[in-house]
Scaffold this motif. Structure first.
Motif, short mmCIF file in Angstrom:
data_model
loop_
_atom_site.label_atom_id
_atom_site.label_comp_id
_atom_site.label_asym_id
_atom_site.label_seq_id
_atom_site.Cartn_x
_atom_site.Cartn_y
_atom_site.Cartn_z
N ARG A 116 39.65 47.92 -52.17
CA ARG A 116 40.49 48.16 -53.35
C ARG A 116 41.91 48.53 -52.97
N ILE A 117 42.86 47.99 -53.72
CA ILE A 117 44.25 48.36 -53.48
C ILE A 117 44.89 48.85 -54.78
N TRP B 91 46.16 47.83 -44.89
CA TRP B 91 46.59 46.86 -45.88
C TRP B 91 48.10 46.91 -46.09
N SER B 92 48.65 48.13 -46.05
CA SER B 92 50.07 48.24 -46.33
C SER B 92 50.90 47.72 -45.15
N VAL C 57 41.72 43.38 -51.93
CA VAL C 57 42.34 42.52 -50.92
C VAL C 57 41.78 41.11 -50.99
N ASP D 256 42.11 44.31 -58.47
CA ASP D 256 43.00 44.83 -57.43
C ASP D 256 42.25 45.06 -56.13
N LYS E 126 38.62 55.07 -46.89
CA LYS E 126 39.40 54.29 -47.84
C LYS E 126 40.88 54.43 -47.50
N VAL F 204 43.37 51.41 -46.35
CA VAL F 204 44.51 51.06 -47.20
C VAL F 204 45.79 51.09 -46.38
#
Ligand SMILES: C[S@@+](CC[C@H](N)C(=O)[O-])C[C@H]1O[C@@H](n2cnc3c(N)ncnc32)[C@H](O)[C@@H]1O
Length: 315
Positions: A53-54, A258-259, A62, A60, A251, A255
């Protein structure tokens, strides 16, 4: 250019997954040598690989630009180097793996971004594990994906074209005939569909052994239309599993990957910490104390700071 400055420029990240815990450890060991902040290794059943989840919105999560599904297979393309396959092999191995191969591919497509590419590969030559999976998934995806013709992109790659027709077990050419002969575990998706030619299955690449690798059958996919495969395949809502799986520390950590900002230590094997995730054979039992210890024990030393904010690597 030093390795560190290359890390600063790195864009994107790779998430590698294997259901086998030992293989994950091996991968962690190998990847750690790269000292790249862009790799994460997860230890999960790929058929239900959780969403990352983003945001709070229902969609929302990935979506990946590139997906490689190197699925478990009968391995009959490796007969030359793996002599033990000669004694283990039987005609049911391929059909028995068909379902899980299909599920892994389906999950891969659900996670593929629109315009992304997915490679499906096996080291088997059995069409039931290859073209049959692809034809069936193309049918399910209702025009959202197309097979890419790689001949111009890889002009030096020698391969045979994929098959558009095949027979299952020599004499049987359709499901009805098979069922009548008592093979109740055979699926309709193992047979060539009537419209097989519409799917351009000849674009699959049957790569021969001459490349010093095992025989491989590789298919390259493109998620073409504006409709995501995710919508066409109407996947089950795995959001809850995801949040509980990657809850808390995990999490936050994922994340930060992801960023795309480098963090200090990124090599970790994530394991489900929720009882919602069904137990597997190699997972400790519910009552085992090992189960409680496992998630942290598998995490490489991660400074607390890295969990709360993304830290650039220092030279
Ligand atoms: C063909 S091997 C992939 C090898 C890998 N690409 C490599 O180069 O080492 C297939 C892998 O799929 C893993 N596997 C089998 N079932 C799986 C599942 N349901 N979810 C995720 N991985 C699975 C096996 O443990 C095995 O490592």
């Amino acid at each position: 250019m030093s390795q560190v400055s290359m890390v600063y420029l790195a864009e994107g990240y790779v998430i590698a997954n294997d259901v086998c815990n030992k293989r994950c450890y091996l991968m962690v060991h190998q990847v750690k040598r790269l000292q790249s902040p862009c790799c994460a290794i997860v230890n999960h059943d790929a058929t239900t690989l959780p969403n990352i989840r983003i945001g709070e919105g229902i969609k929302d999560f990935v979506q990946y630009d590139r997906v490689l599904c190197d699925v478990p297979c009968s391995g009959d393309g490796t007969l030359r180097k793996n002599v033990d396959i000669w004694s283990r092999w039987n005609a049911n191995i391929g059909p028995n793996l068909h379902k899980v191969q299909m599920k892994i591919l389906k999950r891969g497509l659900e996670l593929l971004a629109v315009g992304g590419r997915l490679v499906y590969s096996t080291c088997s030559l059995n069409p039931v594990e290859n073209e049959a999976i692809i034809a069936s998934m193309m049918e399910k995806c209702k025009g959202c994906i197309e097979l890419i013709d790689v001949s111009s992109q890889l002009p030096n790659l020698k391969y045979n074209n994929g098959l558009s027709s095949w027979k299952k077990m020599e004499l049987m050419s359709n499901l009805e005939e098979t069922r009548n002969k008592g093979y109740s575990h055979f699926e309709g998706s193992m047979f060539p569909p009537d419209n097989a030619r519409d799917f351009n299955l000849e674009r699959c690449a049957r790569v021969p052994r001459s490349y010093r690798v095992s025989n491989r059958v590789i298919s390259l996919w493109c998620c073409e239309s504006s409709v995501a495969c995710h919508d066409a395949l109407s996947p089950p809502d795995l959001g809850d599993v995801c949040v509980s799986l990657l809850g808390g520390r995990f999490k936050q950590w994922i994340v930060s990957v992801w960023s795309q900002k480098p963090v200090r230590v990124l090599f970790a094997v994530l394991r489900p910490i929720s009882s919602k995730v069904s137990p597997r054979r190699d997972r400790p039992s519910e009552n085992s104390t090992e189960r409680v210890k496992t998630p942290n024990a598998l995490l490489f030393p991660l400074p607390d700071k890295a969990l709360t904010e993304s830290q650039p690597l220092k030279a």
